[in-house]
Write an enzyme that holds these catalytic residues in place. Structure first.
Site, PDB file in Angstrom:
ATOM      1  N   ARG A 256       0.902  -1.141   0.116  1.00 15.39           N
ATOM      2  CA  ARG A 256       0.119   0.008   0.109  1.00 15.39           C
ATOM      3  C   ARG A 256       0.944   1.292  -0.038  1.00 15.39           C
ATOM      4  O   ARG A 256       0.315   2.394  -0.493  1.00 15.39           O
ATOM      5  CB  ARG A 256      -0.935  -0.095   1.038  1.00 15.39           C
ATOM      6  CG  ARG A 256      -2.087  -0.903   0.892  1.00 15.39           C
ATOM      7  CD  ARG A 256      -3.330  -1.161   1.990  1.00 15.39           C
ATOM      8  NE  ARG A 256      -2.702  -1.608   3.199  1.00 15.39           N
ATOM      9  CZ  ARG A 256      -2.914  -2.691   3.636  1.00 15.39           C
ATOM     10  NH1 ARG A 256      -3.387  -3.684   3.134  1.00 15.39           N
ATOM     11  NH2 ARG A 256      -2.403  -3.117   4.882  1.00 15.39           N
TER      12      ARG A 256
ATOM     13  N   GLU B 286       3.147  -9.641  15.192  1.00 19.94           N
ATOM     14  CA  GLU B 286       2.472 -10.054  16.670  1.00 19.94           C
ATOM     15  C   GLU B 286       2.740 -11.479  16.667  1.00 19.94           C
ATOM     16  O   GLU B 286       3.071 -11.922  17.907  1.00 19.94           O
ATOM     17  CB  GLU B 286       1.089  -9.824  16.184  1.00 19.94           C
ATOM     18  CG  GLU B 286       0.282 -10.075  17.466  1.00 19.94           C
ATOM     19  CD  GLU B 286      -1.095  -9.870  17.611  1.00 19.94           C
ATOM     20  OE1 GLU B 286      -1.950  -9.920  18.474  1.00 19.94           O
ATOM     21  OE2 GLU B 286      -1.622  -9.542  16.313  1.00 19.94           O
TER      22      GLU B 286
END
Lengths: 186, 182
Positions: free
Chosen positions: A72, A109
């Protein structure tokens, strides 16, 4: 720092940009309120405002590299690079860039990922920006900063369209200023 | 064969800025690397300008870019011609409801997705990617847009590999390219 606290308070463009971002609950997994910028780039006026705000900020700062984080960041960085006369340097997932690359691992994560850059894309002493759509933990941006510095560049600032509120308190990322246009939508 | 006239003075520099990397991503492939073009601000601008000049007054309201290198060229074109930018993505990247289209690659197979609602029926669209090889990816992109009701006006790529005859794969849809592969 957020744009509204750095000279753009009350700028109607910021509201237009925020309104054009969609929120998709529970994507990519339960509990995450995904900030979807595709509705922003699908709105020509709002997309143009986004690029214009970054260009106005950076055009006189002697920036010769605008690095964008795949994928992006590839949408926002090239228009900025073109407008300020800088190179566009893609920072990519492993195995995508041909030829000689340098790699930087960063933590997710759960587990790790890796970002790559062409070392020859950067000359020593060049002033660089890092662009991505959103900053949360800052892990990806930190890896991007390390790549550019290993290449010899000076990272002047990291800039994202969206930044989580926790970032507001930080203002800096690894000693580099962080510039963000809007907070996540609820 | 390139659709653009060979005597545009900007073309030779564009051609020269593309780097060929042999045996990437696997032996036998001569990879056409556009990243070196992106390092020359004037040549990158000329590349975009050539597309913008062609499409500026054609009533194009959608520029669809194929992930990931189409994301580099598509948005500057969209911004310049007043169109929306629509990303066509690898599977499971776009949140919410999507159209999905499978396709064969030059090396492997994959799948492309587009948001439902990204385009409206009757919109005129461009598809942008860095390169056309076999035409498989562009074909999938055209299918996605036309299933949603848009009309693909043309495909636009920086580079074509003519030997792979990608043009023939596009069911008569025109493709505009700046240079041939080296």
């Amino acid at each position: 720092m957020f744009a509204a606290e750095n000279g753009l308070r009350g700028d109607p463009r910021l509201e237009a940009i925020s309104d054009a971002i969609s929120v998709v609950p529970n994507f990519p997994k339960p509990g995450i309120m995904f900030q979807d910028i595709t509705t922003l780039v699908s709105n020509h006026k709002a997309f143009k405002h986004t690029v214009d705000i970054f260009v106005d900020r950076y055009k006189d700062m002697g920036i010769s590299i605008v690095a964008g984080v795949e994928a992006r960041g590839f949408i926002f960085a090239p228009p900025i690079a073109l407008a300020i006369g800088a190179k566009f340097v893609p920072l990519r997932k492993p195995g995508k860039l041909p030829g000689e690359v340098i790699s930087e691992a960063y933590e997710l994560e759960y587990g790790n990922d890796c970002l790559e850059m062409h070392k020859c894309a950067v000359e020593k002493g060049e002033r660089a920006l890092v662009i991505d759509d959103l900053v949360a933990t800052g892990g990806t941006l930190s890896a991007a900063i390390r790549l550019l510095e290993r290449g010899g560049a000076e990272v002047v600032e990291c800039a994202c369209v969206i930044g989580v509120p926790e970032i507001k308190e930080r203002r800096m990322l690894d000693g580099k200023p962080l510039y963000v246009l809007v907070e996540p939508r609820q | 064969m390139s659709a653009l006239k060979a005597d545009d003075p900007r073309i030779p520099a564009i051609q020269s800025r593309i780097r060929v990397v042999p045996n990437f991503p696997k032996p036998g492939i001569m990879f056409q690397d556009i990243t070196t073009l992106l390092l020359d601000p004037k040549v990158f601008k000329d590349t975009i300008d050539l597309f913008v000049e062609r499409y500026n007054s054609k009533n194009i309201s959608v520029v669809a870019g194929i992930e990931a290198r189409g994301f580099i060229f598509g948005p500057p074109i969209a911004l310049a011609i007043g169109a929306k930018f629509v990303p066509l993505r690898k599977p499971n990247k776009l949140p919410g409801k999507v159209f999905r289209q499978e396709y064969e690659l030059e090396y492997g197979s994959d799948c492309l997705e587009m948001h439902v609602g990204a385009v409206a029926s009757g919109e005129r669209a461009l598809v942008v990617d860095d390169l056309i090889a076999t035409g498989g990816t562009l074909c999938a992109a055209i299918d996605l847009l036309e299933r949603a009701g848009a009309k693909v006006f043309e495909c636009a790529c920086v580079i074509e590999i003519p030997a792979l005859k990608g043009r023939e794969r596009l069911n008569g849809k025109p493709v505009f390219v700046l240079v041939d592969s080296q």
